[in-house]
Design a protein around this motif. Structure first.
Motif, PDB file in Angstrom:
ATOM      1  N   GLY A   1       0.822  -1.208   0.000  1.00  0.00           N
ATOM      2  CA  GLY A   1       0.000   0.000   0.000  1.00  0.00           C
ATOM      3  C   GLY A   1       0.854   1.256   0.000  1.00  0.00           C
ATOM      4  N   GLU A   2       0.182   2.393  -0.134  1.00  0.00           N
ATOM      5  CA  GLU A   2       0.916   3.670  -0.161  1.00  0.00           C
ATOM      6  C   GLU A   2       1.764   3.829   1.098  1.00  0.00           C
ATOM      7  OE1 GLU A   2       0.928   5.307  -2.942  1.00  0.00           O
ATOM      8  OE2 GLU A   2      -0.467   3.805  -3.674  1.00  0.00           O
ATOM      9  N   ASP A   3       1.180   3.530   2.251  1.00  0.00           N
ATOM     10  CA  ASP A   3       1.913   3.442   3.504  1.00  0.00           C
ATOM     11  C   ASP A   3       1.937   1.962   3.863  1.00  0.00           C
ATOM     12  OD1 ASP A   3       2.777   3.285   6.147  1.00  0.00           O
ATOM     13  OD2 ASP A   3       1.828   5.166   6.731  1.00  0.00           O
ATOM     14  N   ALA A   4       3.098   1.327   3.675  1.00  0.00           N
ATOM     15  CA  ALA A   4       3.186  -0.129   3.817  1.00  0.00           C
ATOM     16  C   ALA A   4       2.801  -0.613   5.203  1.00  0.00           C
ATOM     17  CB  ALA A   4       4.604  -0.590   3.481  1.00  0.00           C
ATOM     18  N   ARG A   5       2.896   0.269   6.205  1.00  0.00           N
ATOM     19  CA  ARG A   5       2.560  -0.138   7.578  1.00  0.00           C
ATOM     20  C   ARG A   5       1.062  -0.071   7.847  1.00  0.00           C
ATOM     21  NH1 ARG A   5       6.347   4.024  10.558  1.00  0.00           N
ATOM     22  NH2 ARG A   5       5.414   5.243   8.876  1.00  0.00           N
ATOM     23  N   LYS A   6       0.349   0.720   7.051  1.00  0.00           N
ATOM     24  CA  LYS A   6      -1.071   0.945   7.343  1.00  0.00           C
ATOM     25  C   LYS A   6      -2.015   0.536   6.219  1.00  0.00           C
ATOM     26  CE  LYS A   6      -0.109   4.984  10.294  1.00  0.00           C
ATOM     27  NZ  LYS A   6      -0.341   6.451  10.440  1.00  0.00           N
ATOM     28  N   ASP A   7      -1.550   0.584   4.985  1.00  0.00           N
ATOM     29  CA  ASP A   7      -2.432   0.379   3.837  1.00  0.00           C
ATOM     30  C   ASP A   7      -2.196  -0.990   3.199  1.00  0.00           C
ATOM     31  OD1 ASP A   7      -3.323   3.017   4.171  1.00  0.00           O
ATOM     32  OD2 ASP A   7      -1.712   3.787   2.902  1.00  0.00           O
ATOM     33  N   ILE A   8      -3.279  -1.633   2.800  1.00  0.00           N
ATOM     34  CA  ILE A   8      -3.165  -2.933   2.134  1.00  0.00           C
ATOM     35  C   ILE A   8      -2.785  -2.743   0.669  1.00  0.00           C
ATOM     36  CG2 ILE A   8      -4.852  -4.060   3.645  1.00  0.00           C
ATOM     37  CD1 ILE A   8      -6.774  -3.825   1.112  1.00  0.00           C
ATOM     38  N   ALA A   9      -2.267  -3.813   0.088  1.00  0.00           N
ATOM     39  CA  ALA A   9      -1.984  -3.806  -1.346  1.00  0.00           C
ATOM     40  C   ALA A   9      -3.295  -3.986  -2.103  1.00  0.00           C
ATOM     41  CB  ALA A   9      -1.017  -4.925  -1.704  1.00  0.00           C
ATOM     42  N   ASP A  10      -3.528  -3.128  -3.078  1.00  0.00           N
ATOM     43  CA  ASP A  10      -4.735  -3.206  -3.901  1.00  0.00           C
ATOM     44  C   ASP A  10      -4.354  -2.720  -5.293  1.00  0.00           C
ATOM     45  OD1 ASP A  10      -7.167  -2.975  -5.189  1.00  0.00           O
ATOM     46  OD2 ASP A  10      -8.217  -2.133  -3.462  1.00  0.00           O
ATOM     47  N   ILE A  11      -4.335  -3.629  -6.261  1.00  0.00           N
ATOM     48  CA  ILE A  11      -3.897  -3.273  -7.608  1.00  0.00           C
ATOM     49  C   ILE A  11      -4.685  -2.104  -8.177  1.00  0.00           C
ATOM     50  CG2 ILE A  11      -5.392  -4.979  -8.748  1.00  0.00           C
ATOM     51  CD1 ILE A  11      -3.137  -5.360 -10.816  1.00  0.00           C
ATOM     52  N   ARG A  12      -5.943  -1.957  -7.762  1.00  0.00           N
ATOM     53  CA  ARG A  12      -6.772  -0.862  -8.272  1.00  0.00           C
ATOM     54  C   ARG A  12      -6.265   0.498  -7.810  1.00  0.00           C
ATOM     55  NH1 ARG A  12     -12.185  -3.504  -5.941  1.00  0.00           N
ATOM     56  NH2 ARG A  12     -10.692  -3.627  -4.206  1.00  0.00           N
ATOM     57  N   LYS A  13      -5.566   0.527  -6.669  1.00  0.00           N
ATOM     58  CA  LYS A  13      -5.032   1.788  -6.148  1.00  0.00           C
ATOM     59  C   LYS A  13      -3.581   2.012  -6.549  1.00  0.00           C
ATOM     60  CE  LYS A  13      -8.099   1.724  -2.120  1.00  0.00           C
ATOM     61  NZ  LYS A  13      -8.195   1.605  -0.645  1.00  0.00           N
ATOM     62  N   GLN A  14      -2.764   0.956  -6.487  1.00  0.00           N
ATOM     63  CA  GLN A  14      -1.341   1.134  -6.776  1.00  0.00           C
ATOM     64  C   GLN A  14      -1.012   1.054  -8.270  1.00  0.00           C
ATOM     65  OE1 GLN A  14      -1.667  -1.585  -3.946  1.00  0.00           O
ATOM     66  NE2 GLN A  14      -2.080   0.271  -2.762  1.00  0.00           N
ATOM     67  N   PHE A  15      -1.803   0.274  -9.040  1.00  0.00           N
ATOM     68  CA  PHE A  15      -1.557   0.118 -10.473  1.00  0.00           C
ATOM     69  C   PHE A  15      -2.892   0.213 -11.221  1.00  0.00           C
ATOM     70  CE2 PHE A  15       1.794  -2.060  -8.191  1.00  0.00           C
ATOM     71  CZ  PHE A  15       2.944  -1.608  -8.813  1.00  0.00           C
ATOM     72  N   PRO A  16      -3.524   1.374 -11.181  1.00  0.00           N
ATOM     73  CA  PRO A  16      -4.891   1.506 -11.717  1.00  0.00           C
ATOM     74  C   PRO A  16      -5.013   1.217 -13.212  1.00  0.00           C
ATOM     75  CG  PRO A  16      -3.952   3.668 -11.188  1.00  0.00           C
ATOM     76  CD  PRO A  16      -3.032   2.642 -10.608  1.00  0.00           C
ATOM     77  N   VAL A  17      -3.991   1.544 -14.000  1.00  0.00           N
ATOM     78  CA  VAL A  17      -4.066   1.291 -15.441  1.00  0.00           C
ATOM     79  C   VAL A  17      -4.090  -0.218 -15.701  1.00  0.00           C
ATOM     80  CG1 VAL A  17      -2.925   1.602 -17.665  1.00  0.00           C
ATOM     81  CG2 VAL A  17      -2.908   3.473 -15.990  1.00  0.00           C
ATOM     82  N   LEU A  18      -3.196  -0.944 -15.046  1.00  0.00           N
ATOM     83  CA  LEU A  18      -3.149  -2.396 -15.215  1.00  0.00           C
ATOM     84  C   LEU A  18      -4.397  -3.068 -14.647  1.00  0.00           C
ATOM     85  CD1 LEU A  18       0.604  -3.106 -14.368  1.00  0.00           C
ATOM     86  CD2 LEU A  18      -0.471  -2.976 -16.621  1.00  0.00           C
ATOM     87  N   ALA A  19      -4.930  -2.509 -13.578  1.00  0.00           N
ATOM     88  CA  ALA A  19      -6.120  -3.102 -12.947  1.00  0.00           C
ATOM     89  C   ALA A  19      -7.295  -3.174 -13.917  1.00  0.00           C
ATOM     90  CB  ALA A  19      -6.510  -2.308 -11.705  1.00  0.00           C
ATOM     91  N   GLU A  20      -7.350  -2.245 -14.868  1.00  0.00           N
ATOM     92  CA  GLU A  20      -8.449  -2.244 -15.832  1.00  0.00           C
ATOM     93  C   GLU A  20      -8.411  -3.454 -16.761  1.00  0.00           C
ATOM     94  OE1 GLU A  20      -8.457   1.427 -17.934  1.00  0.00           O
ATOM     95  OE2 GLU A  20      -8.840   2.663 -16.153  1.00  0.00           O
ATOM     96  N   ASP A  21      -7.235  -4.107 -16.855  1.00  0.00           N
ATOM     97  CA  ASP A  21      -7.094  -5.270 -17.741  1.00  0.00           C
ATOM     98  C   ASP A  21      -7.480  -6.585 -17.064  1.00  0.00           C
ATOM     99  OD1 ASP A  21      -5.998  -3.533 -19.630  1.00  0.00           O
ATOM    100  OD2 ASP A  21      -3.926  -3.942 -18.993  1.00  0.00           O
ATOM    101  N   VAL A  22      -7.765  -6.546 -15.757  1.00  0.00           N
ATOM    102  CA  VAL A  22      -7.944  -7.780 -14.987  1.00  0.00           C
ATOM    103  C   VAL A  22      -9.398  -7.974 -14.558  1.00  0.00           C
ATOM    104  CG1 VAL A  22      -7.178  -9.096 -12.963  1.00  0.00           C
ATOM    105  CG2 VAL A  22      -5.617  -7.476 -14.055  1.00  0.00           C
ATOM    106  N   LEU A  23      -9.889  -9.196 -14.752  1.00  0.00           N
ATOM    107  CA  LEU A  23     -11.167  -9.609 -14.172  1.00  0.00           C
ATOM    108  C   LEU A  23     -10.856 -10.602 -13.058  1.00  0.00           C
ATOM    109  CD1 LEU A  23     -13.529 -10.231 -17.240  1.00  0.00           C
ATOM    110  CD2 LEU A  23     -13.710  -8.414 -15.536  1.00  0.00           C
ATOM    111  N   ILE A  24     -10.974 -10.168 -11.818  1.00  0.00           N
ATOM    112  CA  ILE A  24     -10.680 -11.041 -10.681  1.00  0.00           C
ATOM    113  C   ILE A  24     -11.863 -11.973 -10.441  1.00  0.00           C
ATOM    114  CG2 ILE A  24     -10.328 -11.098  -8.167  1.00  0.00           C
ATOM    115  CD1 ILE A  24      -8.801  -8.446  -8.453  1.00  0.00           C
ATOM    116  N   PRO A  25     -11.630 -13.283 -10.351  1.00  0.00           N
ATOM    117  CA  PRO A  25     -12.725 -14.198 -10.014  1.00  0.00           C
ATOM    118  C   PRO A  25     -13.183 -13.945  -8.570  1.00  0.00           C
ATOM    119  CG  PRO A  25     -10.783 -15.383 -10.852  1.00  0.00           C
ATOM    120  CD  PRO A  25     -10.354 -14.000 -10.531  1.00  0.00           C
ATOM    121  N   GLU A  26     -14.282 -13.264  -8.417  1.00  0.00           N
ATOM    122  CA  GLU A  26     -14.753 -12.909  -7.073  1.00  0.00           C
ATOM    123  C   GLU A  26     -15.609 -14.039  -6.518  1.00  0.00           C
ATOM    124  OE1 GLU A  26     -16.435  -8.992  -6.898  1.00  0.00           O
ATOM    125  OE2 GLU A  26     -14.546  -8.021  -7.448  1.00  0.00           O
TER     126      GLU A  26
END
Length: 315
Positions: A111-136
């Motif tokens: 995440g933006e603050d590695a101690r407080k924020d989770i990793a989320d491709i939609r926030k850290q890599f928004p352009v690439l996130a548009e290419d992905v369909l996550i099996p929810e």
């Protein structure tokens, strides 16, 4: 004596309903094939990746050896522009490097603050996130994180477990995954969530003699494959080629079971942490006794734990 090896089952075009009904409750890893993952499996070339997210800086692991060890920390953290990192990770030999011309690279997004924020491709890599369909295959409120990963060819990650169910989505490249059941934890020489046995193919059996008793599950992932890794299953990952993957974690236990300060999804559930603290206090109390008595009552405690808490219905 060699470890028993069982291939991980592979299933084609598994629906959400079938996964929730038949697969998740069995608590065994499964490779899911033929799922719709979006354009990422064809678009994510080195050129596309490096241009899509540009020169934003990323923190990476750099190692001079293929087997990365989180316990001895045989790697260093460095920062590179994302486009430079992608091109370097895809190389075998480097003209520019930090430690050696054949060093290995590994990105585990944070995440933006590695101690407080989770990793989320939609926030850290928004352009690439548009290419992905996550099996929810979980409810939206159960979502915990989506961890973007890029590995150099040949890189091997240490054996560890996570406390949440997750999908390892192999977008490009090939991986070999070796897994061990939670039931075999006694044979894996644990230090926290990690095994001390780095080389699962050629283990030091003088140092780790019980390791051969652990049953080895194995699978190979190619682009488009999705591996379901149930919580507490140990896994060791080798990137056989330069590759890109996405790990999606979700909370399959009630939300209050998890440590609220956990941003990586690897802190033990609150009740488990509390139980271990109580056990540590109990063992400290045993130190008041002579060695013979301490040994005897420690064995009684082990028997009590086996009687009260062990399962006997593992497959």
């Amino acid at each position: 004596m060699e470890q028993r090896v069982e291939p991980v089952a592979r299933l084609d075009r598994v629906t959400r309903e079938r996964f929730l009904r038949d697969i998740q409750p069995r608590r065994k890893p499964v490779v899911l094939q033929g799922l719709e993952l979006g354009a990422c499996t064809t678009k994510w070339t080195v050129d596309y990746l490096s241009k899509a997210e540009g020169s934003k800086e990323v923190k990476i692991h750099v190692s001079t050896v293929p087997q990365m060890d989180f316990l001895s920390k045989n790697f260093v953290y460095r920062t590179l522009p994302f486009d430079v990192f992608v091109r370097r990770a895809a190389e075998v030999k480097h003209k520019e490097y930090f430690l050696s011309e054949d060093e290995k690279y590994y990105l585990r997004s944070v995440g933006e603050d590695a101690r407080k924020d989770i990793a989320d491709i939609r926030k850290q890599f928004p352009v690439l996130a548009e290419d992905v369909l996550i099996p929810e295959y979980f409810e939206k409120e159960q979502f915990f994180s989506s961890v973007f990963r890029i590995s150099s060819a040949g890189l091997q990650l240490w054996t560890h477990y996570d406390v949440m169910d997750n999908f390892l989505i192999q977008v490009t490249g090939k991986k070999r995954i070796v897994l061990y059941s939670p039931q075999d934890a006694l044979y894996l020489y644990l230090s926290g969530t990690k095994s001390e046995v780095l080389d699962v193919d050629n283990p030091d059996l003088e140092k780790y003699p019980l390791f051969v008793k652990a049953k080895r599950y194995e699978c190979f992932l190619e682009a488009g494959d999705v591996l379901f890794i149930p919580a507490l299953w140990f896994h060791n990952v080798v990137s056989e080629e330069f590759g890109v993957a996405l790990n999606v974690f979700w909370k399959h236990l009630p939300a209050e079971s998890y440590d609220k300060t956990d941003t990586y999804g690897n802190k033990d559930p609150v009740a488990a942490s509390r139980a271990i603290q109580i056990l540590d206090r109990a063992l400290k109390t045993l130190e008041e006794l002579p060695e013979e008595y301490r040994d005897f009552y420690a064995r009684r405690m082990v028997l009590r734990i086996q009687e009260k808490a062990y399962r006997n219905d593992y497959g």
